[in-house]
Design an enzyme around this catalytic site. Structure first.
Site, PDB file in Angstrom:
ATOM      1  N   ASP A  64     -50.995 -10.708  36.334  1.00  0.00           N
ATOM      2  CA  ASP A  64     -49.879 -10.982  35.260  1.00  0.00           C
ATOM      3  C   ASP A  64     -48.920 -11.567  35.784  1.00  0.00           C
ATOM      4  OD1 ASP A  64     -48.973 -10.728  32.541  1.00  0.00           O
ATOM      5  OD2 ASP A  64     -48.375  -8.669  32.743  1.00  0.00           O
ATOM      6  N   ASP A  65     -47.895 -11.079  36.490  1.00  0.00           N
ATOM      7  CA  ASP A  65     -46.617 -11.830  36.903  1.00  0.00           C
ATOM      8  C   ASP A  65     -46.330 -11.321  38.222  1.00  0.00           C
ATOM      9  OD1 ASP A  65     -45.614 -13.091  34.225  1.00  0.00           O
ATOM     10  OD2 ASP A  65     -45.964 -11.063  33.791  1.00  0.00           O
TER      11      ASP A  65
ATOM     12  N   HIS B 227     -55.655 -13.428  33.847  1.00  0.00           N
ATOM     13  CA  HIS B 227     -54.472 -13.162  33.122  1.00  0.00           C
ATOM     14  C   HIS B 227     -53.431 -13.374  34.217  1.00  0.00           C
ATOM     15  CE1 HIS B 227     -52.201 -10.142  30.479  1.00  0.00           C
ATOM     16  NE2 HIS B 227     -51.427 -10.742  30.897  1.00  0.00           N
TER      17      HIS B 227
ATOM     18  N   HIS C 157     -52.249 -11.301  23.928  1.00  0.00           N
ATOM     19  CA  HIS C 157     -51.694 -10.043  24.537  1.00  0.00           C
ATOM     20  C   HIS C 157     -51.821  -9.145  23.337  1.00  0.00           C
ATOM     21  CE1 HIS C 157     -50.531 -12.406  27.769  1.00  0.00           C
ATOM     22  NE2 HIS C 157     -49.876 -11.394  28.442  1.00  0.00           N
TER      23      HIS C 157
ATOM     24  N   GLU D  28     -50.348  -3.870  24.918  1.00  0.00           N
ATOM     25  CA  GLU D  28     -49.692  -3.576  26.212  1.00  0.00           C
ATOM     26  C   GLU D  28     -48.540  -2.399  26.069  1.00  0.00           C
ATOM     27  OE1 GLU D  28     -47.434  -6.759  27.452  1.00  0.00           O
ATOM     28  OE2 GLU D  28     -47.008  -6.027  29.589  1.00  0.00           O
TER      29      GLU D  28
ATOM     30  N   HIS E 116     -49.445 -15.379  34.266  1.00  0.00           N
ATOM     31  CA  HIS E 116     -48.478 -16.499  33.909  1.00  0.00           C
ATOM     32  C   HIS E 116     -47.967 -17.237  35.045  1.00  0.00           C
ATOM     33  CE1 HIS E 116     -48.297 -14.054  30.095  1.00  0.00           C
ATOM     34  NE2 HIS E 116     -48.721 -13.121  30.970  1.00  0.00           N
TER      35      HIS E 116
HETATM   36  N1  ADE Z   1     -45.163 -12.877  29.654  1.00  0.00           N
HETATM   37  C1  ADE Z   1     -45.220 -12.686  30.888  1.00  0.00           C
HETATM   38  N2  ADE Z   1     -45.852 -11.522  31.229  1.00  0.00           N
HETATM   39  C2  ADE Z   1     -45.904 -10.922  30.095  1.00  0.00           C
HETATM   40  C3  ADE Z   1     -46.589  -9.625  29.558  1.00  0.00           C
HETATM   41  N3  ADE Z   1     -46.938  -8.621  30.650  1.00  0.00           N
HETATM   42  N4  ADE Z   1     -46.731  -9.256  28.564  1.00  0.00           N
HETATM   43  C4  ADE Z   1     -46.458 -10.063  27.618  1.00  0.00           C
HETATM   44  N5  ADE Z   1     -45.681 -11.415  27.703  1.00  0.00           N
HETATM   45  C5  ADE Z   1     -45.601 -11.714  29.051  1.00  0.00           C
HETATM   46 ZN    ZN Z   2     -49.364 -11.043  30.560  1.00  0.00          ZN
END
Ligand code: ADE
Ligand code: ZN
Length: 315
Positions: free
Chosen positions: A275-276, A14, A194, A197, A16
């Protein structure tokens, strides 16, 4: 514990790729491509990275992605992440990219895919990191736009393993995308989404029942529905959880509140992911370290989480 986490081979499921854009590269690309960004310097950027919800992050994340213009930019972005993977003993990655974030700015789908794939192929040779690519649809846009993106992707079908669903969750449930996921499945793509969340447990159920996904990205709110919990356990449906993301986006107030340990002990196939990472203050090992410390995980539990990452992968 840090050395132990470092020593274990790990898969990341997971991630991006646009979320790995470090401020330094953002400035470099903004200058090269003559794009204005609302920051004077790196301290300024760090100050802006204070989020109170998923949406407050997404606004800044999409603005940041506007500096990515050429195939070479996507190559560079991806290679920087893969060098980090090599440092952190991540041996397999399944990477999301958001084509609509780029095609809407006039960037060719081809340039995005080719740039990312070039780096992935090179890293496989240099570091032995294996990979799959996952194309995510932006759920704040319409299903028609997702179908358009799916069609554009078909000539590149062999580069892409699965489709996903990301962006603003609340008000954009999986049911909005039933048709495009069916079409993607018919075209041979695997499916993930997703869910849970910020959205409640019904989003997770819809992703399973209507989109027929193989994995749930996040799945944090699954505990609200005991029937769902039993099903996730029985069918061993993977959850790709992202602890530092949940903390930074205020899904939880303190890391001690994270439910990953409880879910693991209940018998769910949970995994740890970043994630990011450029926005949330840590890559994969830092996510493991944060939960190991805050939740008092045993070495055995950490090992299980890393084993789960391969079990839950598309390998
Ligand atoms: N795009 C990038 N990170 C995300 C996240 N945590 N939830 C939804 N969309 C995303
Ligand atoms: Zn994500």
């Amino acid at each position: 514990m840090k050395n132990f986490i470092q020593s274990l081979p790990k898969a990341e499921l997971h991630l991006h790729i646009e979320g790995t854009l470090e401020p330094k590269l953002m400035f470099e690309l903004a200058k090269k491509n003559n794009i204005s960004i609302p920051y004077k310097n790196i301290q300024d950027v760090k100050k802006a990275y204070k989020f109170d919800s998923l949406q407050s992050f997404l606004d800044i994340y999409y603005a940041g992605a506007s500096v990515l213009m050429t195939m070479e930019d996507f190559y560079k972005l991806t290679m920087q992440y893969l060098e980090k993977c090599n440092e952190q003993n991540i041996t397999h990655v399944e990477i999301f990219f958001d084509p609509q974030t780029h095609t809407s700015r006039g960037i060719a789908f081809r340039d995005v895919v080719k740039g990312i794939t070039k780096a992935l192929n090179e890293a496989e040779k240099r570091f032995g990191i294996t990979f799959f690519l996952i194309m995510s649809f932006l759920r704040h846009l319409s299903q028609e736009e997702a179908i358009e993106t799916l069609k554009i992707s078909l000539p590149y079908r062999h580069f892409i393993k699965a489709v996903g669903l990301d962006s603003s969750e609340l008000g954009n449930p999986p049911s909005k995308f039933t048709q495009v996921f069916q079409m993607a499945k018919n075209a041979g793509y695997l499916c993930v989404a997703h869910a849970g969340e910020e959205g409640n447990a019904s989003y997770i159920k819809e992703a399973l029942d209507l989109l027929h996904v193989q994995r749930i990205d996040h799945g944090f709110r699954c505990e609200e529905d005991m029937e769902l919990m039993k099903r996730l356990k029985k069918e061993q449906i993977p959850l790709t959880m992202c602890p530092l993301s949940n903390l930074k986006l205020k899904v939880i107030k303190r890391m001690e509140e994270h439910n990953i340990k409880r879910l693991l002990e209940y018998g769910l196939l949970v995994t740890v992911n970043s994630d990011d990472p450029a926005y949330f203050g840590g890559y994969l090992n830092e996510n493991y370290e944060a939960i190991a410390m805050s939740l008092n995980l045993t070495k055995e539990q950490i090992k299980t989480l890393t084993q789960n990452s391969f079990k839950a992968s598309f390998l």
